[in-house]
Design a protein around this motif. Structure first.
Motif, mmCIF file in Angstrom:
data_model
loop_
_atom_site.group_PDB
_atom_site.id
_atom_site.type_symbol
_atom_site.label_atom_id
_atom_site.label_comp_id
_atom_site.label_asym_id
_atom_site.label_seq_id
_atom_site.Cartn_x
_atom_site.Cartn_y
_atom_site.Cartn_z
ATOM 1 N N VAL A 185 0.855 -1.183 0.000
ATOM 2 C CA VAL A 185 0.000 0.000 0.000
ATOM 3 C C VAL A 185 0.894 1.237 0.000
ATOM 4 O O VAL A 185 1.908 1.279 0.727
ATOM 5 N N GLU A 186 0.519 2.223 -0.805
ATOM 6 C CA GLU A 186 1.234 3.503 -0.821
ATOM 7 C C GLU A 186 0.517 4.473 0.112
ATOM 8 O O GLU A 186 -0.696 4.671 -0.002
ATOM 9 N N VAL A 187 1.271 5.071 1.032
ATOM 10 C CA VAL A 187 0.731 5.994 2.023
ATOM 11 C C VAL A 187 1.454 7.327 1.881
ATOM 12 O O VAL A 187 2.694 7.363 1.779
ATOM 13 N N GLN A 188 0.692 8.414 1.869
ATOM 14 C CA GLN A 188 1.263 9.755 1.741
ATOM 15 C C GLN A 188 1.102 10.513 3.045
ATOM 16 O O GLN A 188 0.056 10.449 3.698
ATOM 17 N N PHE A 189 2.179 11.239 3.384
ATOM 18 C CA PHE A 189 2.183 12.032 4.606
ATOM 19 C C PHE A 189 2.128 13.506 4.223
ATOM 20 O O PHE A 189 1.544 13.852 3.198
ATOM 21 N N LYS A 190 2.727 14.374 4.997
ATOM 22 C CA LYS A 190 2.623 15.804 4.732
ATOM 23 C C LYS A 190 3.313 16.158 3.417
ATOM 24 O O LYS A 190 4.433 15.701 3.135
ATOM 25 N N ASN A 191 2.621 16.957 2.617
ATOM 26 C CA ASN A 191 3.136 17.446 1.333
ATOM 27 C C ASN A 191 3.520 16.285 0.425
ATOM 28 O O ASN A 191 2.672 15.441 0.133
ATOM 29 N N THR A 192 4.782 16.183 0.006
ATOM 30 C CA THR A 192 5.164 15.201 -1.012
ATOM 31 C C THR A 192 5.825 13.948 -0.445
ATOM 32 O O THR A 192 6.314 13.116 -1.216
ATOM 33 N N LYS A 242 6.130 10.320 0.747
ATOM 34 C CA LYS A 242 5.370 9.080 0.568
ATOM 35 C C LYS A 242 6.166 7.907 1.111
ATOM 36 O O LYS A 242 7.402 7.943 1.188
ATOM 37 N N GLY A 243 5.435 6.860 1.481
ATOM 38 C CA GLY A 243 6.055 5.635 1.956
ATOM 39 C C GLY A 243 5.251 4.425 1.501
ATOM 40 O O GLY A 243 4.066 4.534 1.150
ATOM 41 N N THR A 245 -3.015 6.357 -0.643
ATOM 42 C CA THR A 245 -3.126 6.973 -1.968
ATOM 43 C C THR A 245 -3.123 5.961 -3.107
ATOM 44 O O THR A 245 -3.491 6.316 -4.226
ATOM 45 N N LEU A 246 -2.745 4.716 -2.844
ATOM 46 C CA LEU A 246 -2.707 3.731 -3.937
ATOM 47 C C LEU A 246 -2.728 2.332 -3.351
ATOM 48 O O LEU A 246 -2.057 2.050 -2.354
ATOM 49 N N THR A 247 -3.512 1.454 -3.981
ATOM 50 C CA THR A 247 -3.568 0.047 -3.595
ATOM 51 C C THR A 247 -3.613 -0.806 -4.852
ATOM 52 O O THR A 247 -3.927 -0.316 -5.944
ATOM 53 N N PRO A 295 3.444 -2.091 -6.756
ATOM 54 C CA PRO A 295 4.789 -2.592 -7.088
ATOM 55 C C PRO A 295 5.464 -1.791 -8.202
ATOM 56 O O PRO A 295 6.690 -1.615 -8.184
ATOM 57 N N LEU A 296 4.678 -1.286 -9.160
ATOM 58 C CA LEU A 296 5.270 -0.466 -10.216
ATOM 59 C C LEU A 296 5.777 0.864 -9.670
ATOM 60 O O LEU A 296 6.827 1.358 -10.088
ATOM 61 N N GLN A 297 5.046 1.446 -8.719
ATOM 62 C CA GLN A 297 5.488 2.691 -8.098
ATOM 63 C C GLN A 297 6.752 2.462 -7.254
ATOM 64 O O GLN A 297 7.624 3.332 -7.187
ATOM 65 N N ILE A 298 6.837 1.310 -6.615
ATOM 66 C CA ILE A 298 8.039 0.991 -5.837
ATOM 67 C C ILE A 298 9.251 0.894 -6.756
ATOM 68 O O ILE A 298 10.345 1.395 -6.449
ATOM 69 N N LYS A 299 9.060 0.259 -7.905
ATOM 70 C CA LYS A 299 10.158 0.156 -8.874
ATOM 71 C C LYS A 299 10.540 1.532 -9.412
ATOM 72 O O LYS A 299 11.720 1.831 -9.639
#
Length: 425
Positions: A43-50, A52-53, A83-85, A90-94
């Motif tokens: 899972v992609e998680v977004q924090f303050k501003n830009t 991401k983790g 923000t993404l599931t 996996p493509l964003q991680i790459k």
């Protein structure tokens, strides 16, 4: 008041778009496909501003885009927004170039009211902390600018984002900040473009900044990009909100370099019988060059294509001077096209009239044979009867006495008898 959709997609938007106030928003075009979320536990998680983790959904929670979750942090936990599931993670991680041996942390739970209270309390201290930290850095005579401060969700850690042109020894600064705020301190150096992306804004084109919406990797931009595109070297127009050269100067540079190859060098002079022409300006993408009879001033300007310029250069190499730079091309007269005629309500009337005439002809040809046969037979018998009458009158005239001309004329006048018929006895 926040309006929340039933599908968990965020505020006033579709499931795949999420909230549009998030920076670096990712469009999940597979969100509405059944079973997409179960394809991957990342899972992609977004924090303050830009920031991401990427975290692992080890507890098999039913997460949708826009859900607020509590994730593992060091130390404690942090609060972020999903923000993404699914398959795109996996493509964003790459794309983020994360190493495979990096330990991936996990998602604890969906955020509870207690977690949100701590989170809001920590966020309320960020601005005051930034102002105080800037004063401390100025007192220590450090050549750096603290641009932003981000507290962790549980308030146990603070990240200080700073900008510096040179290497800065901030070991003393960390000690002072830890004593002043009683939290764990982490320093992160960012560039001017990254700072503009975190703050956000509107560019001179009227759209959101690229660094705040989609751009993640920043490539260095040089003034040669502006020279290739014939842009005036005005620093006020070439600089963006980060006070650096605009990133968009690199977007079309390859196209301009390729188009520049189809134009002659600017230093070449063109000679004709009237005189010498010098390069004045060029429209690179349309392959047009303008020449002037004066090197410095626009005098007797003539615009020709790159192909024509090469032709004149080849003629000059052979010692031939053409009469003019312009090509002798006969003008082609094009008929004006009436665009409104395509929308006319009577545009098909002409074709309908032709079709009606063709249908009438076909109907006449398809009439019954006995009717047409009788008409044709009557038409044939009429000339036969006329021929037979003429032959009989000629025979009577030949067999009898021929009347004199004067006599026949008198008879015609008195009795109105045709000249070819014999007077009755």
């Amino acid at each position: 008041m926040d309006y929340i959709l039933h599908n968990g997609g965020g505020g006033l938007c579709c499931k795949s778009c999420s909230r549009q106030d998030n920076k670096l928003n990712t469009y999940d075009w597979l969100a509405d496909i059944p079973g997409n979320a179960e394809e991957s536990d990342m899972v992609e998680v977004q924090f303050k501003n830009t920031r991401k983790g990427y975290f692992r959904n080890s507890n098999k929670l039913d997460l949708q885009k826009g859900d607020i979750v509590a994730v593992e942090a060091n130390p404690g936990h942090d609060i972020g927004v999903v923000t993404l599931t699914g398959r795109l993670v996996p493509l964003q991680i790459k794309k983020a170039n994360l190493k495979p041996d990096v330990e991936i942390k996990r998602i604890y739970r969906k955020a509870k009211p207690v977690d949100m209270e701590k989170y809001n309390e920590a966020k309320s201290r960020e601005h005051a902390t930034m102002i105080r930290s800037r004063q401390i850095a100025a007192d220590l005579n450090l050549d750096m600018k603290i641009g932003d401060v981000e507290y962790q969700g549980d308030g146990n850690k603070a990240i200080f984002y700073y900008i510096a042109d040179e290497r800065v020894d901030f070991r003393q600064l960390i000690k002072v900040l830890a004593e002043a705020f009683r939290v764990r301190i982490e320093m992160k150096q960012i560039g001017a473009r990254q700072e503009a992306g975190r703050i956000g804004g509107i560019g001179p084109c009227g759209r959101e900044l690229c660094c705040a919406t989609w751009m993640t990797s920043f490539v260095s931009v040089s003034t040669s990009a502006a020279r290739y595109q014939d842009i005036s070297l005005n620093p006020q127009k070439l600089a963006g909100q980060c006070a650096k050269l605009k990133c968009c100067l690199n977007y079309e540079i390859d196209c301009y370099v390729e188009a520049q190859k189809r134009l002659p060098s600017r230093e070449i002079e063109l000679q004709i019988k009237e005189g010498t022409y010098y390069f004045f300006k060029a429209d690179i993408l349309s392959n047009q060059i303008t020449y002037s009879t004066d090197k410095m001033l626009p005098a007797n300007l003539m615009t020709i294509s790159g192909k024509r310029a090469f032709e004149v250069i080849n003629l000059n190499k052979k010692g031939i001077k053409p009469d003019s730079l312009l090509e002798e091309v006969q003008p082609v007269v094009k008929k004006a096209i009436d665009l409104l005629e395509q929308e006319s309500l009577t545009r098909f009337d002409g074709s309908k009239a032709k079709n009606n005439k063709k249908k009438k002809k076909k109907s006449n040809n398809n009439q019954p044979q006995h009717e047409n046969g009788g008409q044709q037979q009557q038409a044939r018998e009429k000339p036969k009867e006329q021929k037979a009458e003429n032959n009989s009158t000629n025979k009577e005239i030949k067999g009898g006495d021929k009347p004199s001309r004067n006599k026949s004329k008198k008879n015609r006048r008195n009795h109105h008898i045709p000249s070819n018929k014999k007077k009755p006895e």
